[in-house]
Design a protein around this motif. Structure first.
Motif, PDB file in Angstrom:
ATOM      1  N   ASP A 274       0.985  -1.128  -0.199  1.00 56.27           N
ATOM      2  CA  ASP A 274       0.178  -0.031  -0.065  1.00 56.27           C
ATOM      3  C   ASP A 274       0.807   1.221  -0.122  1.00 56.27           C
ATOM      4  OD1 ASP A 274      -2.650   1.399   0.033  1.00 56.27           O
ATOM      5  OD2 ASP A 274      -1.957   1.815   2.258  1.00 56.27           O
ATOM      6  N   CYS A 275       2.050   1.127   0.847  1.00 58.04           N
ATOM      7  CA  CYS A 275       2.798   2.147   0.819  1.00 58.04           C
ATOM      8  C   CYS A 275       3.477   2.638  -0.560  1.00 58.04           C
ATOM      9  CB  CYS A 275       3.875   1.979   1.679  1.00 58.04           C
ATOM     10  SG  CYS A 275       5.219   3.340   2.088  1.00 58.04           S
ATOM     11  N   ILE A 276       4.017   1.585  -1.418  1.00 56.42           N
ATOM     12  CA  ILE A 276       4.391   1.613  -2.650  1.00 56.42           C
ATOM     13  C   ILE A 276       3.431   2.435  -3.572  1.00 56.42           C
ATOM     14  CG2 ILE A 276       5.305   0.472  -4.552  1.00 56.42           C
ATOM     15  CD1 ILE A 276       6.406  -1.588  -2.552  1.00 56.42           C
ATOM     16  N   ARG A 277       2.277   1.624  -3.558  1.00 58.96           N
ATOM     17  CA  ARG A 277       1.208   2.316  -4.400  1.00 58.96           C
ATOM     18  C   ARG A 277       1.005   3.632  -4.170  1.00 58.96           C
ATOM     19  NH1 ARG A 277      -4.052   2.952  -3.705  1.00 58.96           N
ATOM     20  NH2 ARG A 277      -4.099   1.989  -1.645  1.00 58.96           N
ATOM     21  N   LYS A 278       0.778   3.987  -2.950  1.00 58.36           N
ATOM     22  CA  LYS A 278       0.390   5.439  -2.534  1.00 58.36           C
ATOM     23  C   LYS A 278       1.431   6.427  -3.062  1.00 58.36           C
ATOM     24  CE  LYS A 278      -3.389   4.544   0.881  1.00 58.36           C
ATOM     25  NZ  LYS A 278      -3.701   4.525   2.204  1.00 58.36           N
ATOM     26  N   THR A 279       2.656   5.965  -2.550  1.00 54.95           N
ATOM     27  CA  THR A 279       4.005   6.752  -2.900  1.00 54.95           C
ATOM     28  C   THR A 279       3.960   7.004  -4.391  1.00 54.95           C
ATOM     29  OG1 THR A 279       4.918   5.856  -1.400  1.00 54.95           O
ATOM     30  CG2 THR A 279       6.460   7.054  -2.934  1.00 54.95           C
ATOM     31  N   PHE A 280       3.632   5.931  -5.340  1.00 52.29           N
ATOM     32  CA  PHE A 280       3.903   6.102  -6.795  1.00 52.29           C
ATOM     33  C   PHE A 280       2.457   7.249  -7.276  1.00 52.29           C
ATOM     34  CE2 PHE A 280       2.880   4.686 -11.132  1.00 52.29           C
ATOM     35  CZ  PHE A 280       3.973   4.957 -11.633  1.00 52.29           C
ATOM     36  N   GLU A 281       1.360   6.824  -6.592  1.00 52.00           N
ATOM     37  CA  GLU A 281       0.336   7.557  -7.236  1.00 52.00           C
ATOM     38  C   GLU A 281       0.397   9.122  -6.776  1.00 52.00           C
ATOM     39  OE1 GLU A 281      -3.070   6.109  -5.005  1.00 52.00           O
ATOM     40  OE2 GLU A 281      -3.512   4.333  -6.520  1.00 52.00           O
ATOM     41  N   LYS A 282       1.073   9.409  -5.396  1.00 50.95           N
ATOM     42  CA  LYS A 282       1.309  11.088  -5.375  1.00 50.95           C
ATOM     43  C   LYS A 282       2.407  11.797  -5.693  1.00 50.95           C
ATOM     44  CE  LYS A 282       1.413  14.070  -0.900  1.00 50.95           C
ATOM     45  NZ  LYS A 282       1.577  13.888   0.440  1.00 50.95           N
ATOM     46  N   GLU A 283       3.565  10.922  -5.794  1.00 50.23           N
ATOM     47  CA  GLU A 283       4.768  11.266  -6.130  1.00 50.23           C
ATOM     48  C   GLU A 283       5.533  10.973  -7.405  1.00 50.23           C
ATOM     49  OE1 GLU A 283       7.365  11.930  -2.674  1.00 50.23           O
ATOM     50  OE2 GLU A 283       5.871  10.750  -1.752  1.00 50.23           O
ATOM     51  N   GLY A 284       5.014   9.689  -7.881  1.00 52.00           N
ATOM     52  CA  GLY A 284       5.536   8.952  -9.281  1.00 52.00           C
ATOM     53  C   GLY A 284       6.862   8.168  -8.821  1.00 52.00           C
ATOM     54  N   LEU A 285       7.733   8.068  -9.771  1.00 51.94           N
ATOM     55  CA  LEU A 285       9.007   7.250  -9.628  1.00 51.94           C
ATOM     56  C   LEU A 285       9.921   8.046  -8.607  1.00 51.94           C
ATOM     57  CD1 LEU A 285       9.731   5.599 -12.949  1.00 51.94           C
ATOM     58  CD2 LEU A 285       9.074   4.454 -10.508  1.00 51.94           C
ATOM     59  N   ARG A 286       9.739   9.410  -8.848  1.00 48.70           N
ATOM     60  CA  ARG A 286      10.824  10.330  -8.179  1.00 48.70           C
ATOM     61  C   ARG A 286      10.557  10.157  -6.873  1.00 48.70           C
ATOM     62  NH1 ARG A 286      10.479  16.805  -8.990  1.00 48.70           N
ATOM     63  NH2 ARG A 286      12.524  17.351  -7.691  1.00 48.70           N
ATOM     64  N   GLY A 287       9.334   9.963  -6.218  1.00 48.85           N
ATOM     65  CA  GLY A 287       9.257   9.654  -4.914  1.00 48.85           C
ATOM     66  C   GLY A 287       9.932   8.774  -3.934  1.00 48.85           C
ATOM     67  N   PHE A 288      10.457   7.615  -5.190  1.00 48.77           N
ATOM     68  CA  PHE A 288      11.298   6.453  -4.498  1.00 48.77           C
ATOM     69  C   PHE A 288      12.732   6.713  -4.547  1.00 48.77           C
ATOM     70  CE2 PHE A 288       7.308   4.366  -6.118  1.00 48.77           C
ATOM     71  CZ  PHE A 288       7.113   3.799  -4.999  1.00 48.77           C
ATOM     72  N   PHE A 289      13.098   8.011  -5.016  1.00 46.16           N
ATOM     73  CA  PHE A 289      14.381   8.584  -4.966  1.00 46.16           C
ATOM     74  C   PHE A 289      14.557   9.777  -4.240  1.00 46.16           C
ATOM     75  CE2 PHE A 289      13.944   5.272  -8.432  1.00 46.16           C
ATOM     76  CZ  PHE A 289      15.210   4.687  -8.139  1.00 46.16           C
ATOM     77  N   ARG A 290      13.480  10.085  -3.453  1.00 53.04           N
ATOM     78  CA  ARG A 290      13.712  11.529  -2.806  1.00 53.04           C
ATOM     79  C   ARG A 290      14.773  11.163  -1.583  1.00 53.04           C
ATOM     80  NH1 ARG A 290      10.691  15.865  -2.603  1.00 53.04           N
ATOM     81  NH2 ARG A 290      11.004  16.121  -0.431  1.00 53.04           N
ATOM     82  N   GLY A 291      15.655  12.197  -1.444  1.00 55.10           N
ATOM     83  CA  GLY A 291      16.821  12.032  -0.565  1.00 55.10           C
ATOM     84  C   GLY A 291      17.897  11.206  -0.632  1.00 55.10           C
ATOM     85  N   ILE A 292      18.146  10.885  -2.104  1.00 56.92           N
ATOM     86  CA  ILE A 292      19.198   9.960  -2.770  1.00 56.92           C
ATOM     87  C   ILE A 292      20.574  10.828  -2.382  1.00 56.92           C
ATOM     88  CG2 ILE A 292      18.918  10.355  -5.002  1.00 56.92           C
ATOM     89  CD1 ILE A 292      19.605   7.171  -4.925  1.00 56.92           C
TER      90      ILE A 292
END
Length: 310
Positions: A266-284
């Motif tokens: 659910d976290c993966i799905r909501k992160t993608f919906e709100k922030e797109g792929l960029r959301g998985f690389f915030r803070g890199i």
């Protein structure tokens, strides 16, 4: 009778030597872990804040500026007590397990006892992965407490007074399951992350030993630092998205309206919906900036301690 006595003596010597080797691995790992925390904590604080509070911070420099503004320079070391103890223990477990696995594969490869084992990339990855899974039992709760302390601001609004207060309040309300919140993504991150981490470092060390004919202890400190930095990059470039999920899960509410995610998927799905792929690389960015000094410090601390103890 004399032969049996001699065999028993040899077995005892090997057992004692193995036990002493394990103690040295743990002590040296603890030194590496403490060095890692002191070198990398400020970068980690910025990384976690960017991962978990995208609406507050626009980017790395904005997170740095606001952290100094709200909490002073001490804000970068918020939650350090827990990792200083916990990461020291975590890294000692990592090195204990990886060194034991290396010796196991060395025996499997029929490596003479007086030679350093030269392992295949697969064997190195499995050794690191095993170390990561063993480490996750400790790192899960340690990082959970650390990230909750890192994201809260100072003053009257602070929910937790420190690591002990944080542990006490979580355990009192949610038990062991609360302490281990976010453990599934933690295990996944540790398995692959440390598989790549030790694969990169040990492969570089083995190549240098093969090229020069030098013993491991003769490799220069500069190269140890460079190889440690490379290991850090190998870990984070292959595991960062799952680390984002872990951080979001660990800073999420426990129940009711404060809980954003019902689980990792659910976290993966909501992160993608709100922030797109960029959301998985915030803070890199701060994470990669941290990778070089923190992991160079880890391996130089471990190698120097091992050399001193041998």
């Amino acid at each position: 009778m004399d032969v049996q006595q001699n065999v028993s003596q040899v077995e005892r010597v090997e057992e004692n030597g193995g036990a002493m080797r394990a103690v040295k691995d743990c002590v040296a790992g603890s030194v590496g872990g403490i060095a890692q925390v002191l070198a990398g904590q400020p970068f980690d604080t910025v990384k976690v804040r960017l991962q978990t509070q995208p609406d507050i911070y626009k980017g790395t420099m904005d997170a740095v500026r606001k952290t100094v503004q709200n909490d002073g320079f001490g804000g970068f070391y918020k939650g350090t007590t827990t990792p200083l103890v916990g990461v020291g223990l975590c890294v000692s477990v990592q090195f204990l397990v990886v060194e034991q696995m290396k010796r196991y594969f060395g025996r499997l490869n029929n490596t003479p006892s007086n030679q350093a084992p030269m392992l295949t990339p697969t064997q190195l990855y499995i050794s690191g992965a095993a170390a990561g899974v063993a480490n996750s039992v400790i790192s899960g709760p340690v990082e959970h407490v650390r990230v909750r302390l890192q994201v809260q601001t100072s003053g009257a609004a602070a929910q937790y007074k420190g690591p002990i207060d944080c542990i006490r309040k979580i355990y009192r309300s949610f038990g062991t399951a609360g302490i281990y919140k976010g453990q599934v993504p933690t295990i996944i991150r540790e398995l692959n992350g440390f598989g790549m981490y030790f694969l990169a470092y040990e492969a570089l060390v083995q190549r240098k030993m093969a090229e020069t004919g030098k013993a491991r202890s003769e490799i220069s400190s500069v190269l140890v630092c460079l190889y440690g930095a490379a290991a850090g990059f190998a870990m984070w470039l292959t595991s960062y998205p799952i680390d984002v999920v872990k951080s979001k899960m660990q800073t999420d509410g426990f129940a009711g309206s404060s809980q954003k995610y019902s689980g990792s998927i659910d976290c993966i799905r909501k992160t993608f919906e709100k922030e797109g792929l960029r959301g998985f690389f915030r803070g890199i960015s701060p994470c990669l900036l941290r990778a070089a000094p923190a992991n160079a410090a880890t391996f130089i601390g471990f190698e120097m301690a091992i050399r001193a103890l041998d």
